[in-house]
Design a protein around this motif. Structure first.
Motif, PDB file in Angstrom:
ATOM      1  N   LEU A 308       0.737  -1.271  -0.026  1.00 22.90           N
ATOM      2  CA  LEU A 308       0.060   0.135  -0.121  1.00 22.90           C
ATOM      3  C   LEU A 308       0.860   1.371  -0.067  1.00 22.90           C
ATOM      4  CD1 LEU A 308      -2.912  -0.942   2.316  1.00 22.90           C
ATOM      5  CD2 LEU A 308      -2.984  -0.588  -0.044  1.00 22.90           C
ATOM      6  N   VAL A 311       1.197   2.036  -3.505  1.00 24.45           N
ATOM      7  CA  VAL A 311       0.048   2.474  -4.199  1.00 24.45           C
ATOM      8  C   VAL A 311      -0.322   4.016  -3.772  1.00 24.45           C
ATOM      9  CG1 VAL A 311      -2.499   2.242  -4.342  1.00 24.45           C
ATOM     10  CG2 VAL A 311      -0.959   0.223  -4.289  1.00 24.45           C
ATOM     11  N   GLU A 312       0.085   4.252  -2.381  1.00 27.49           N
ATOM     12  CA  GLU A 312       0.161   5.593  -1.934  1.00 27.49           C
ATOM     13  C   GLU A 312       0.884   6.550  -2.960  1.00 27.49           C
ATOM     14  OE1 GLU A 312      -0.807   4.239   2.731  1.00 27.49           O
ATOM     15  OE2 GLU A 312       1.166   5.436   2.158  1.00 27.49           O
ATOM     16  N   GLN A 316       2.102   0.575  -8.477  1.00 24.31           N
ATOM     17  CA  GLN A 316       1.578  -0.651  -8.186  1.00 24.31           C
ATOM     18  C   GLN A 316       2.570  -1.571  -7.330  1.00 24.31           C
ATOM     19  OE1 GLN A 316       1.048  -1.308 -12.560  1.00 24.31           O
ATOM     20  NE2 GLN A 316      -0.968  -1.856 -12.429  1.00 24.31           N
ATOM     21  N   ALA A 338      -8.132  -4.544   1.404  1.00 25.69           N
ATOM     22  CA  ALA A 338      -7.778  -3.861   0.422  1.00 25.69           C
ATOM     23  C   ALA A 338      -9.113  -3.004   0.044  1.00 25.69           C
ATOM     24  CB  ALA A 338      -7.491  -4.743  -0.808  1.00 25.69           C
ATOM     25  N   VAL A 343      -8.968   0.006  -2.391  1.00 24.95           N
ATOM     26  CA  VAL A 343      -8.020  -0.074  -3.646  1.00 24.95           C
ATOM     27  C   VAL A 343      -8.135  -1.628  -4.217  1.00 24.95           C
ATOM     28  CG1 VAL A 343      -5.580  -0.771  -3.834  1.00 24.95           C
ATOM     29  CG2 VAL A 343      -6.053   0.733  -2.163  1.00 24.95           C
ATOM     30  N   GLY A 367      -3.710   0.195 -15.158  1.00 25.93           N
ATOM     31  CA  GLY A 367      -3.243   0.881 -13.506  1.00 25.93           C
ATOM     32  C   GLY A 367      -4.325   0.987 -12.524  1.00 25.93           C
ATOM     33  N   SER A 370      -4.571  -1.832  -8.758  1.00 23.08           N
ATOM     34  CA  SER A 370      -3.291  -1.498  -8.024  1.00 23.08           C
ATOM     35  C   SER A 370      -2.379  -2.774  -7.301  1.00 23.08           C
ATOM     36  CB  SER A 370      -3.511  -0.452  -6.609  1.00 23.08           C
ATOM     37  OG  SER A 370      -4.077   0.618  -7.374  1.00 23.08           O
ATOM     38  N   LEU A 371      -3.168  -3.367  -6.978  1.00 17.25           N
ATOM     39  CA  LEU A 371      -2.276  -4.736  -6.227  1.00 17.25           C
ATOM     40  C   LEU A 371      -2.540  -5.936  -6.928  1.00 17.25           C
ATOM     41  CD1 LEU A 371      -3.145  -3.977  -2.440  1.00 17.25           C
ATOM     42  CD2 LEU A 371      -1.181  -3.019  -3.661  1.00 17.25           C
TER      43      LEU A 371
END
Length: 693
Positions: A308, A311-312, A316, A338, A343, A367, A370-371
């Motif tokens: 994360l 992601v912030e 990714q 998540a 997310v 994109g 993200s995860l």
């Protein structure tokens, strides 16, 4: 780019005289695909042929080398009888016995009236001395060529000692003298010869004592391997550190949402690990960190918080697990968290439908995903990330270097977080993970209770089943682990399928089965039944060793526990004790117990500390077996024994550090010799960093 001087050693075994395709396949299976692998296959025993009595003096049970005259051939009357050749000397008679051998070959080997030197084990049959299938039969002129002390090597099915011994001798004959890579002062202080002399001495021990790993020849070879390993680690680490990285700084908003959604507070070691990882990601160099966490210590949450952070920062992150079961388990743990953070998380395995896979791949590329959590399916060419900043590799020793690099190559200057639930002893950390910084999770989440571990003989199986029945009536859920999938003719071990059938008759409708050869959908259905409580007993093989998380399960039964390694027993035990209720682990063993098995089970009763268990496992089993290096991305130690050569490892580490400080590109004359050493021990990736650097 390998130095030409090493080319003879990196040919196939079939390049050696007398090794055809069939023999070549057997040698490759036993030692490896190159001639050099034969050099690393050191003897474990000796046969001393120096005892040369007369026939009358020969002691039954001894290996004797006797000069005889061939007197008579006695062919068998039926195929089941042996072929006997009667020989004599001035003191008596001796028969040589052959089963299923060609008559013409025996007659050519032992012509009547001729003298021969025979060597083999003396037996008595009806009071008469005999040798069954002599190891050697040579003429008097060839007597000096007969090894007085013969090395004994490990074999594989279909490969007999003589052709293997000839192959190893041929490999030694074509081995070139190599430039010296050791520091002269260190070599002199240790009293070591050059590398080739040490290698030949190790293959030609003159006594049982010379087989020991503490002999100068064996120590020299072990140090060479450790030096190659440590030098490779430092070169790769320096390359990683100096390679262009990127600073990834999150603002903490997503991590705050996840920690608020957790039903528990992070332990202090989880908080410390997250802090170390976030600091590494913010630095301009690439992160290369190993997260070690004992069973149930909460590595997945730490990994999610690290992901994360990426992601912030607008990037990714991906987590790669070695099995589909483990990937699905991580996804199940992460998905609600998540979602709480808002997310999008995708699961990518080899079993996705074409439509679902297309949707996920599109989301990863644009994109909007993200995860990503997945198996090695993540490294396939059609997986394209918009901006991958962090890769998390779970149970990283199960992946080869190439797979790790392939995933890292899907982004620019990607940070690496490796994870393992196998606590690693300090010696192995130095030997295999010296290129990684380390974070440790040493506590279990609050509220977890100790696991009551008991050892019970398999002769009390009926009592165990009756006790399980009582616990099922109270709503308990039970794992029952067996070492084999199906009944085997050559093994008396309990089979998972047979045990499942027996328990299902006893507790109809309450027993599910999981093993590695089931189809994925069947396995998922069985796991789901257990997770949801429709099945109360899950009979399984070690496929459930890591990553399975069912907090309601409170009993672990491990059948034939004496056949499992300590680390594996610890991993399996860690599948229970994950909720707030008290849990029990029953280690069922067959008698008689060997000394090592007894020690293993005693340690399991004494402690739940995975790091102590790992240290004990290293003492009991040795490093290669402990980490399964043959099946993993770790280089296998063929000459060094880390449980015995710890001091040599530290010396090799210090030497490697000094070498790279003084000569970072290995351009000096000693540096050139060290490049040869790296290639000799197949540390090609380290040499590539020198070229690219």
């Amino acid at each position: 780019m390998r130095p030409p001087i090493l080319n003879p050693l990196f040919a196939a075994p079939t390049a050696l005289p007398g090794i055809g395709d069939k023999l070549g396949r057997l040698v490759t299976k036993l030692t490896g695909p190159h001639v050099v692998d034969l050099l690393w296959h050191l003897p474990y025993g000796v046969v001393d042929r120096r005892y040369a009595p007369t026939i009358a003096e020969a002691r039954p049970g001894s290996v004797a080398t006797i000069t005889v005259t061939v007197r008579e051939h006695a062919a068998p009357r039926t195929p089941r009888q042996p072929y006997r050749v009667w020989c004599e000397d001035d003191t008596g008679s001796l028969s040589l016995v052959f089963f299923h051998s060609r008559t013409a070959w025996i007659q050519g080997l032992l012509p009547i009236g001729q003298q021969r030197v025979v060597s083999g084990r003396i037996e008595l049959y009806n009071g008469q001395p005999q040798i069954t299938h002599p190891d050697h039969v040579v003429t008097l002129a060839e007597r000096d060529k007969l090894a007085r002390v013969e090395p004994v090597y490990g074999l594989t099915g279909g490969l007999s000692p003589r052709p293997l011994g000839k192959a190893i001798e041929a490999a030694l004959e074509r081995t070139p003298a190599l430039p010296e890579w050791l520091d002269p002062a260190w070599q002199k202080r240790q009293g070591w010869t050059d590398w080739l002399t040490a290698l030949k001495a190790a293959h030609h021990p003159q006594s049982e004592e010379e087989l020991h790993k503490s002999t100068p020849a064996r120590q020299r070879l072990a140090f060479d391997e450790l030096l190659a390993s440590q030098l490779a680690i430092i070169l790769v680490r320096n390359h990683t550190r100096t390679a262009q990285g990127r600073s990834v700084r999150g603002d903490g908003r997503l991590r705050a949402k996840v920690t608020a959604a957790l039903p528990f507070t992070l332990t202090s070691s989880q908080q410390a690990a997250v802090g170390e990882i976030v600091a590494d990601m913010a630095a301009p160099q690439r992160m290369a960190r190993l997260l070690q966490g004992d069973v149930g210590s909460g590595k997945t949450i730490v990994a999610l918080l690290a992901m994360l952070n990426a992601v912030e920062a607008g990037a990714q992150a991906a987590l790669m697990a070695p099995t589909e079961l483990l990937a699905r388990q991580h996804h199940a743990t992460m998905a609600p968290l998540a979602e709480a953070a808002g997310v999008r998380l995708a699961l990518l395995t080899g079993r996705d439908t074409a439509k679902r896979k297309r949707e996920m791949l599109a989301g990863i590329e644009d994109g909007s995903v993200s995860l990503v959590v997945g198996t090695h399916a993540l490294v396939q060419d059609d997986v394209v990330f918009r901006d991958l900043a962090l890769t998390v590799i779970d149970e990283q020793h199960r992946f080869g270097v190439e797979q790790r690099l392939a995933l890292a190559a899907k982004g620019a200057a990607v940070d690496l977080l490796a994870m393992t639930a196998t606590p690693i002893p300090r010696t192995l950390m130095l030997a295999f993970y010296g290129d990684l910084d380390t974070s440790k999770l040493t506590e279990k989440p609050a509220g977890r209770k100790p696991i009551d571990t008991r050892t019970i003989g398999l002769d009390r199986l009926d009592e165990v089943v009756a006790g399980i029945g009582r616990r099922l009536a109270a709503g308990a859920r039970v794992y029952w682990v067996c070492p084999l999938i199906a009944e085997s003719e050559i093994s008396d071990l309990a089979a998972a399928e047979e045990r499942h059938a027996l328990l299902a008759r006893q507790f109809p409708g309450k027993v599910a089965l999981v093993h590695g050869q089931m189809k994925g959908a069947e396995r998922d259905a069985a796991m789901a039944a257990f997770v949801e409580g429709r099945a109360q007993i899950l009979v399984a093989t070690t496929v459930i060793e890591v990553g399975v998380d069912v907090p309601a399960a409170t009993i672990m039964v491990i059948e034939h526990a004496e056949r499992f390694g300590l680390a594996q027993l610890h991993q399996l035990r860690g599948r229970v004790g994950r909720g707030s209720e008290a849990s029990t682990c029953l280690l069922l063993y067959a008698t008689p117990l060997g000394e090592t098995a007894r020690a293993r089970l005693a340690i399991m009763r004494e402690t739940e500390d995975g790091f102590r268990i790992a240290e004990e496992d290293l003492k009991l089993r040795g490093a290669g077996e402990l980490l399964g290096t043959r099946q993993s991305g770790l280089p296998e130690m063929r000459l060094a024994d880390l449980s015995l050569h710890g001091e040599l490892l530290q010396a090799a580490r210090d030497d490697a550090r000094l070498i790279v400080e003084r000569d970072p590109t290995l351009a000096s004359p000693r540096g050139e010799a060290l490049r040869i050493l790296l290639y000799l021990f197949a540390r090609d990736a380290a040499v590539r960093t020198l070229r690219s650097g």
